[in-house]
Enzyme design. Structure first.
Site, PDB file in Angstrom:
ATOM      1  N   HIS A 241       6.861  -3.022   3.910  1.00 30.53           N
ATOM      2  CA  HIS A 241       6.795  -2.796   3.027  1.00 30.53           C
ATOM      3  C   HIS A 241       6.597  -4.365   2.165  1.00 30.53           C
ATOM      4  CE1 HIS A 241      11.057  -2.602   0.922  1.00 30.53           C
ATOM      5  NE2 HIS A 241      10.248  -4.105   0.643  1.00 30.53           N
TER       6      HIS A 241
ATOM      7  N   ASP B   9       9.205   2.283   7.976  1.00 35.12           N
ATOM      8  CA  ASP B   9       9.390   0.796   6.798  1.00 35.12           C
ATOM      9  C   ASP B   9       9.895  -0.524   7.520  1.00 35.12           C
ATOM     10  OD1 ASP B   9       8.319  -0.723   4.484  1.00 35.12           O
ATOM     11  OD2 ASP B   9      10.523  -0.205   3.702  1.00 35.12           O
TER      12      ASP B   9
ATOM     13  N   GLY C 283      13.479  -8.919  -2.961  1.00 29.26           N
ATOM     14  CA  GLY C 283      13.489 -10.866  -1.935  1.00 29.26           C
ATOM     15  C   GLY C 283      14.169 -10.049  -0.673  1.00 29.26           C
ATOM     16  N   ASN C 284      15.334  -9.352  -1.011  1.00 29.84           N
ATOM     17  CA  ASN C 284      16.359  -9.692   0.536  1.00 29.84           C
ATOM     18  C   ASN C 284      15.844  -8.387   1.743  1.00 29.84           C
ATOM     19  OD1 ASN C 284      18.979  -9.688  -1.547  1.00 29.84           O
ATOM     20  ND2 ASN C 284      19.286 -10.545   0.309  1.00 29.84           N
ATOM     21  N   SER C 285      14.423  -7.982   1.221  1.00 30.94           N
ATOM     22  CA  SER C 285      14.417  -6.577   1.666  1.00 30.94           C
ATOM     23  C   SER C 285      13.203  -7.091   3.350  1.00 30.94           C
ATOM     24  CB  SER C 285      12.715  -5.925   1.277  1.00 30.94           C
ATOM     25  OG  SER C 285      13.350  -5.088   0.103  1.00 30.94           O
TER      26      SER C 285
ATOM     27  N   GLY D 287       6.111  21.067  16.359  1.00 30.70           N
ATOM     28  CA  GLY D 287       4.859  21.650  15.852  1.00 30.70           C
ATOM     29  C   GLY D 287       5.832  22.697  14.986  1.00 30.70           C
ATOM     30  N   VAL D 288       6.508  22.609  14.081  1.00 28.39           N
ATOM     31  CA  VAL D 288       7.238  23.573  13.421  1.00 28.39           C
ATOM     32  C   VAL D 288       7.490  22.658  11.945  1.00 28.39           C
ATOM     33  CG1 VAL D 288       8.470  24.986  14.784  1.00 28.39           C
ATOM     34  CG2 VAL D 288       9.570  22.793  13.875  1.00 28.39           C
TER      35      VAL D 288
END
Length: 374
Positions: free
Chosen positions: A105, A135, A207-209, A262-263
């Site tokens: 992000h 992310d 801003g720490n992201s 596929g469940v």
């Protein structure tokens, strides 16, 4: 690790005081490997053109004084212009060739990415690959100087109550250092299908992201990603063990390939567990089986409770998607299920997880029940 001897001393006597220079030395050692990231994104038609000149870039005194509707009333509908949005984030160096790990992000949709090192040198960066589901993103700079590559730790070994340090770029305040403890592990906050966050009270802000979370050995154990906006001391970091495989795939092919069976599964409750004859509230209840998928081919049916996958027990439903996604495509695994009170062991071959697409629209149909659906 960087501070193995000091950590051993603390571990041997939990009530002892931490060495006075422990955090000082740790910050000095690892800060050169942490970077600040600034991005520019152009939003089409996102701004309004005002027919006047102002020497101010950030603040418009004419608009502040008259109000935006003043220009709407006297000049009518103004033409729209592209709006430039700027944002800040953090990252850290994972390879001497200039590879940097951050949050998806932070760089998603960016037309320009600038990276600033602790030495204040700036570089333009390019996106190598992104993985929205976790992310995470891998970017790269071309640097002729020697880069400090941070050591990646083992987040599975983190203990609740263990000291950690976060370094990043909160609110543009570069190279900010904060400390705290691991408050919890395995947090599911609804941000994606593979939520498994480390919760910490080390101060984390916008801003720490993308910045690193360190243990006392100077190893990166998490990537700071999210906060509870209305709370204090509640931040979340992606475990570094989750990132290790993602980074390897992003570096090699720019995207991540995951396993799928596929469940559709749903969370078990105490009432459901009792109705199925389970002594403990555990496992993942199969809500539906996708036609043509690996689960159908392996004999899994709707209403089964998956208790074990590839030798690993499932205590909580959210563990199963992470286990399956981390399994190599094509691997044959044993799945233990509970069906009608009996435990069955089934074998299936893991397929590739396909990206979900929105269902196609169909013709509107009128039913005899007095309603119409589409």
């Amino acid at each position: 690790g960087l501070f193995g001897a000091q950590q051993m001393q603390v571990a041997a006597n939990p009530t002892s005081t931490l060495p006075a220079n422990l955090f000082v030395d740790l910050a000095k050692k690892v800060k050169p490997g942490v970077v600040n990231i600034s991005t520019t994104k152009v939003v089409k038609g996102g701004g309004r053109v005002f027919r006047h000149f102002s020497p101010f870039r950030e603040k418009d005194p004419f608009k502040d004084f008259f109000g935006e509707d003043f220009f709407d009333r006297f000049f009518g509908d103004n033409p729209q212009k592209d709006q430039v949005q700027r944002s800040l984030g953090s990252g850290f160096i994972v390879d001497k060739e200039g590879y940097i790990l951050t949050n998806n992000h932070v760089v998603e949709g960016a037309s320009e990415i600038r990276v600033r090192l602790s030495t204040e040198k700036e570089f333009e960066a390019e996106v190598v690959g992104r993985d929205p589901k976790t992310d995470l993103a891998l970017i790269k700079i071309k640097s002729w100087s020697e880069l400090l590559v941070l050591e990646l730790g083992n987040s599975d070994r983190l203990e609740i109550g263990e000291w950690v340090m976060a370094i990043g770029n909160p609110f543009g305040l570069s190279q900010t250092v904060t400390v705290g403890i691991v408050s919890a592990k395995g947090r599911v906050i609804g941000s994606g299908p593979y939520d498994d966050f480390i919760q910490t009270d080390a101060s984390i802000n916008p801003g720490n992201s993308g910045g690193p979370l360190f243990n006392l050995q100077g190893e990166v154990v998490g990537i700071n990603t999210a906060i509870v906006a209305t709370g204090q001391g509640i931040g979340f970091a992606i475990p570094i063990n989750t990132a290790k495989e993602v980074v390897a795939q992003l570096k090699k092919k720019g995207k991540v390939t995951r396993g799928g069976i596929g469940v559709y599964v749903q969370k078990m409750s105490s009432d459901l567990a009792q109705s199925f004859g389970l002594e403990e509230n555990k496992g993942a209840l199969v809500a539906d089986v996708i036609a043509g998928g690996a689960a159908e081919a392996g004999g899994i049916k709707r209403g089964d409770i998956i208790l074990r996958f590839d030798g690993k027990g499932i205590n909580e439903m959210n563990e199963l998607p992470r286990m399956v996604a981390a399994t190599p495509v094509g691997k044959e695994v044993e799945v233990e299920v509970l069906r009608e009170g009996k435990t069955l062991k089934l074998n299936l071959r893991v397929g590739e997880l396909k990206e979900e697409t929105a269902p196609a629209a169909v013709e509107k149909a009128k039913l005899e029940l007095g309603m119409s659906v589409q």
